[in-house]
Motif scaffolding. Structure first.
Motif, PDB file in Angstrom:
ATOM      1  N   LYS A 108     -24.730  52.977   0.855  1.00 25.78           N
ATOM      2  CA  LYS A 108     -25.029  53.155   2.282  1.00 25.78           C
ATOM      3  C   LYS A 108     -23.874  53.896   2.934  1.00 25.78           C
ATOM      4  CE  LYS A 108     -28.074  49.237   2.845  1.00 25.78           C
ATOM      5  NZ  LYS A 108     -28.351  47.994   3.551  1.00 25.78           N
ATOM      6  N   ILE A 109     -24.200  54.769   3.865  1.00 28.94           N
ATOM      7  CA  ILE A 109     -23.196  55.560   4.559  1.00 28.94           C
ATOM      8  C   ILE A 109     -22.818  54.828   5.848  1.00 28.94           C
ATOM      9  CG2 ILE A 109     -22.672  57.790   5.612  1.00 28.94           C
ATOM     10  CD1 ILE A 109     -24.967  58.915   3.763  1.00 28.94           C
ATOM     11  N   PRO A 110     -21.558  54.400   5.972  1.00 23.87           N
ATOM     12  CA  PRO A 110     -21.137  53.667   7.172  1.00 23.87           C
ATOM     13  C   PRO A 110     -21.408  54.477   8.449  1.00 23.87           C
ATOM     14  CG  PRO A 110     -19.435  53.562   5.486  1.00 23.87           C
ATOM     15  CD  PRO A 110     -20.466  54.547   5.009  1.00 23.87           C
ATOM     16  N   GLY A 111     -22.057  53.828   9.409  1.00 24.48           N
ATOM     17  CA  GLY A 111     -22.376  54.487  10.669  1.00 24.48           C
ATOM     18  C   GLY A 111     -23.643  55.324  10.607  1.00 24.48           C
ATOM     19  N   GLN A 112     -24.189  55.481   9.413  1.00 25.66           N
ATOM     20  CA  GLN A 112     -25.418  56.266   9.262  1.00 25.66           C
ATOM     21  C   GLN A 112     -26.416  55.517   8.374  1.00 25.66           C
ATOM     22  OE1 GLN A 112     -25.080  60.457   8.713  1.00 25.66           O
ATOM     23  NE2 GLN A 112     -23.025  60.528   9.544  1.00 25.66           N
ATOM     24  N   GLU A 113     -26.488  54.218   8.574  1.00 28.32           N
ATOM     25  CA  GLU A 113     -27.367  53.375   7.777  1.00 28.32           C
ATOM     26  C   GLU A 113     -28.827  53.776   7.909  1.00 28.32           C
ATOM     27  OE1 GLU A 113     -24.914  52.243   9.723  1.00 28.32           O
ATOM     28  OE2 GLU A 113     -23.577  51.153   8.361  1.00 28.32           O
ATOM     29  N   ILE A 114     -29.164  54.495   8.966  1.00 27.80           N
ATOM     30  CA  ILE A 114     -30.541  54.945   9.166  1.00 27.80           C
ATOM     31  C   ILE A 114     -31.002  55.840   8.019  1.00 27.80           C
ATOM     32  CG2 ILE A 114     -29.974  57.001  10.534  1.00 27.80           C
ATOM     33  CD1 ILE A 114     -32.460  56.222  12.282  1.00 27.80           C
ATOM     34  N   LEU A 115     -30.059  56.460   7.316  1.00 29.02           N
ATOM     35  CA  LEU A 115     -30.403  57.309   6.172  1.00 29.02           C
ATOM     36  C   LEU A 115     -30.813  56.488   4.957  1.00 29.02           C
ATOM     37  CD1 LEU A 115     -27.562  59.982   6.458  1.00 29.02           C
ATOM     38  CD2 LEU A 115     -29.953  60.195   7.185  1.00 29.02           C
ATOM     39  N   GLY A 116     -30.589  55.179   4.996  1.00 27.98           N
ATOM     40  CA  GLY A 116     -30.965  54.310   3.890  1.00 27.98           C
ATOM     41  C   GLY A 116     -29.960  54.381   2.753  1.00 27.98           C
ATOM     42  N   GLU A 117     -30.393  53.948   1.582  1.00 25.42           N
ATOM     43  CA  GLU A 117     -29.521  53.945   0.407  1.00 25.42           C
ATOM     44  C   GLU A 117     -29.601  55.298  -0.287  1.00 25.42           C
ATOM     45  OE1 GLU A 117     -30.845  50.435  -1.720  1.00 25.42           O
ATOM     46  OE2 GLU A 117     -29.313  49.256  -0.706  1.00 25.42           O
ATOM     47  N   THR A 118     -28.446  55.789  -0.704  1.00 26.34           N
ATOM     48  CA  THR A 118     -28.343  57.109  -1.321  1.00 26.34           C
ATOM     49  C   THR A 118     -27.587  56.999  -2.639  1.00 26.34           C
ATOM     50  OG1 THR A 118     -26.201  57.677  -0.338  1.00 26.34           O
ATOM     51  CG2 THR A 118     -28.161  58.100   1.009  1.00 26.34           C
ATOM     52  N   TYR A 119     -27.476  58.133  -3.338  1.00 23.67           N
ATOM     53  CA  TYR A 119     -26.630  58.193  -4.530  1.00 23.67           C
ATOM     54  C   TYR A 119     -25.158  58.325  -4.142  1.00 23.67           C
ATOM     55  CZ  TYR A 119     -30.778  58.892  -7.412  1.00 23.67           C
ATOM     56  OH  TYR A 119     -31.974  58.739  -8.044  1.00 23.67           O
ATOM     57  N   GLY A 120     -24.899  58.629  -2.876  1.00 26.00           N
ATOM     58  CA  GLY A 120     -23.532  58.754  -2.413  1.00 26.00           C
ATOM     59  C   GLY A 120     -23.388  59.841  -1.377  1.00 26.00           C
ATOM     60  N   TYR A 121     -22.128  60.130  -1.059  1.00 30.00           N
ATOM     61  CA  TYR A 121     -21.857  61.129  -0.032  1.00 30.00           C
ATOM     62  C   TYR A 121     -20.439  61.664  -0.178  1.00 30.00           C
ATOM     63  CZ  TYR A 121     -19.627  57.109   2.209  1.00 30.00           C
ATOM     64  OH  TYR A 121     -18.835  56.005   2.474  1.00 30.00           O
ATOM     65  N   LEU A 122     -20.228  62.853   0.362  1.00 25.70           N
ATOM     66  CA  LEU A 122     -18.910  63.470   0.454  1.00 25.70           C
ATOM     67  C   LEU A 122     -18.551  63.494   1.925  1.00 25.70           C
ATOM     68  CD1 LEU A 122     -17.521  66.552  -1.305  1.00 25.70           C
ATOM     69  CD2 LEU A 122     -17.406  66.451   1.169  1.00 25.70           C
ATOM     70  N   LYS A 123     -17.312  63.139   2.254  1.00 23.73           N
ATOM     71  CA  LYS A 123     -16.907  63.005   3.651  1.00 23.73           C
ATOM     72  C   LYS A 123     -15.429  63.295   3.815  1.00 23.73           C
ATOM     73  CE  LYS A 123     -16.964  59.294   7.166  1.00 23.73           C
ATOM     74  NZ  LYS A 123     -15.715  59.672   7.732  1.00 23.73           N
ATOM     75  N   LYS A 124     -15.082  63.908   4.929  1.00 27.28           N
ATOM     76  CA  LYS A 124     -13.677  64.032   5.313  1.00 27.28           C
ATOM     77  C   LYS A 124     -13.266  62.702   5.929  1.00 27.28           C
ATOM     78  CE  LYS A 124     -10.457  66.936   7.814  1.00 27.28           C
ATOM     79  NZ  LYS A 124      -9.601  67.487   6.808  1.00 27.28           N
ATOM     80  N   LYS A 125     -12.077  62.238   5.607  1.00 27.57           N
ATOM     81  CA  LYS A 125     -11.636  60.911   6.045  1.00 27.57           C
ATOM     82  C   LYS A 125     -11.616  60.766   7.565  1.00 27.57           C
ATOM     83  CE  LYS A 125      -8.870  60.224   1.898  1.00 27.57           C
ATOM     84  NZ  LYS A 125      -7.522  60.184   1.337  1.00 27.57           N
ATOM     85  N   THR A 126     -11.368  61.861   8.294  1.00 28.31           N
ATOM     86  CA  THR A 126     -11.203  61.785   9.742  1.00 28.31           C
ATOM     87  C   THR A 126     -12.410  62.303  10.518  1.00 28.31           C
ATOM     88  OG1 THR A 126     -10.116  63.947   9.709  1.00 28.31           O
ATOM     89  CG2 THR A 126      -8.694  61.984   9.581  1.00 28.31           C
ATOM     90  N   ASP A 127     -13.576  62.384   9.880  1.00 27.30           N
ATOM     91  CA  ASP A 127     -14.762  62.914  10.551  1.00 27.30           C
ATOM     92  C   ASP A 127     -15.972  62.062  10.174  1.00 27.30           C
ATOM     93  OD1 ASP A 127     -16.089  64.878  12.189  1.00 27.30           O
ATOM     94  OD2 ASP A 127     -16.872  65.782  10.359  1.00 27.30           O
ATOM     95  N   SER A 128     -16.928  61.957  11.059  1.00 30.45           N
ATOM     96  CA  SER A 128     -18.104  61.126  10.791  1.00 30.45           C
ATOM     97  C   SER A 128     -19.201  61.876  10.037  1.00 30.45           C
ATOM     98  CB  SER A 128     -18.672  60.590  12.111  1.00 30.45           C
ATOM     99  OG  SER A 128     -19.110  61.671  12.918  1.00 30.45           O
ATOM    100  N   ARG A 129     -19.135  63.203   9.989  1.00 32.72           N
ATOM    101  CA  ARG A 129     -20.184  63.976   9.318  1.00 32.72           C
ATOM    102  C   ARG A 129     -20.047  63.863   7.800  1.00 32.72           C
ATOM    103  NH1 ARG A 129     -19.182  68.104  14.027  1.00 32.72           N
ATOM    104  NH2 ARG A 129     -17.071  67.555  13.421  1.00 32.72           N
ATOM    105  N   VAL A 130     -21.189  63.898   7.110  1.00 36.72           N
ATOM    106  CA  VAL A 130     -21.196  63.723   5.663  1.00 36.72           C
ATOM    107  C   VAL A 130     -22.118  64.737   4.994  1.00 36.72           C
ATOM    108  CG1 VAL A 130     -20.723  61.239   5.780  1.00 36.72           C
ATOM    109  CG2 VAL A 130     -23.075  62.029   5.681  1.00 36.72           C
ATOM    110  N   TRP A 131     -21.884  64.909   3.708  1.00 39.92           N
ATOM    111  CA  TRP A 131     -22.806  65.607   2.815  1.00 39.92           C
ATOM    112  C   TRP A 131     -23.406  64.532   1.923  1.00 39.92           C
ATOM    113  CZ3 TRP A 131     -24.060  70.803   2.607  1.00 39.92           C
ATOM    114  CH2 TRP A 131     -23.342  71.626   3.472  1.00 39.92           C
ATOM    115  N   VAL A 132     -24.709  64.362   1.970  1.00 39.31           N
ATOM    116  CA  VAL A 132     -25.401  63.283   1.271  1.00 39.31           C
ATOM    117  C   VAL A 132     -25.866  63.772  -0.098  1.00 39.31           C
ATOM    118  CG1 VAL A 132     -27.310  61.641   1.389  1.00 39.31           C
ATOM    119  CG2 VAL A 132     -26.217  62.428   3.500  1.00 39.31           C
ATOM    120  N   ILE A 133     -25.631  62.954  -1.123  1.00 47.46           N
ATOM    121  CA  ILE A 133     -26.154  63.252  -2.463  1.00 47.46           C
ATOM    122  C   ILE A 133     -27.599  62.773  -2.487  1.00 47.46           C
ATOM    123  CG2 ILE A 133     -25.924  62.854  -4.939  1.00 47.46           C
ATOM    124  CD1 ILE A 133     -22.923  62.229  -4.407  1.00 47.46           C
TER     125      ILE A 133
END
Length: 141
Positions: free
Chosen positions: A47-72
């Motif tokens: 689960k992506i913290p703060g973006q639980e609406i996306l549901g369960e994923t294989y993972g994500y790539l994220k910058k430590k200081t930003d809320s935006r993600v790239w979802v696998i």
């Protein structure tokens, strides 16, 4: 073959199988670009913290200081147990790409962007394109 050799062979196989089930599970970090990948390429249960609406994923790539993600969004594990092709999309759904993640002999991981969009992260008021090939370390190493 004697019983001891058979047992050793079975235990070695079990050990290698368990190792491969941990290869693409956990958190990988790149301190140069201040990014990390939280992944489990074996099950969609991240689960992506703060973006639980996306549901369960294989993972994500994220910058430590930003809320935006790239979802696998999709995974194809390699037969070698050391590589996987992954599909990623940004959390807006406006960009996507195919990449390969590979466990190297030294224990590091390489993420190679193959085709599609270029991964960008926010930094100092502008978008920073990540290199096409980026090295990560597994946390705890």
């Amino acid at each position: 073959m004697n019983k001891r050799k058979i047992l050793s062979t079975i235990l070695l196989g079990i050990g290698l199988s368990a190792y491969s089930q941990e290869t693409f599970k956990g958190v990988l970090t790149n301190n140069d670009y201040d990014v990390f990948i939280h992944l489990n390429l074996y099950e969609e249960n991240v689960k992506i913290p703060g973006q639980e609406i996306l549901g369960e994923t294989y993972g994500y790539l994220k910058k430590k200081t930003d809320s935006r993600v790239w979802v696998i969004t999709d995974v194809e594990l390699g037969d070698d147990g050391k590589s996987a092709n992954i599909e990623l999309t940004n959390d807006y759904g406006s960009e996507d790409l195919t990449a390969m993640i590979t466990l190297q002999d030294d224990g590091s991981y390489t993420l190679k962007q193959l085709n599609g969009s270029t991964i960008k992260v926010a930094g100092k008021g502008k978008w920073i394109k990540l290199p096409k090939v980026l090295t990560f370390q597994k946390n705890g190493k």
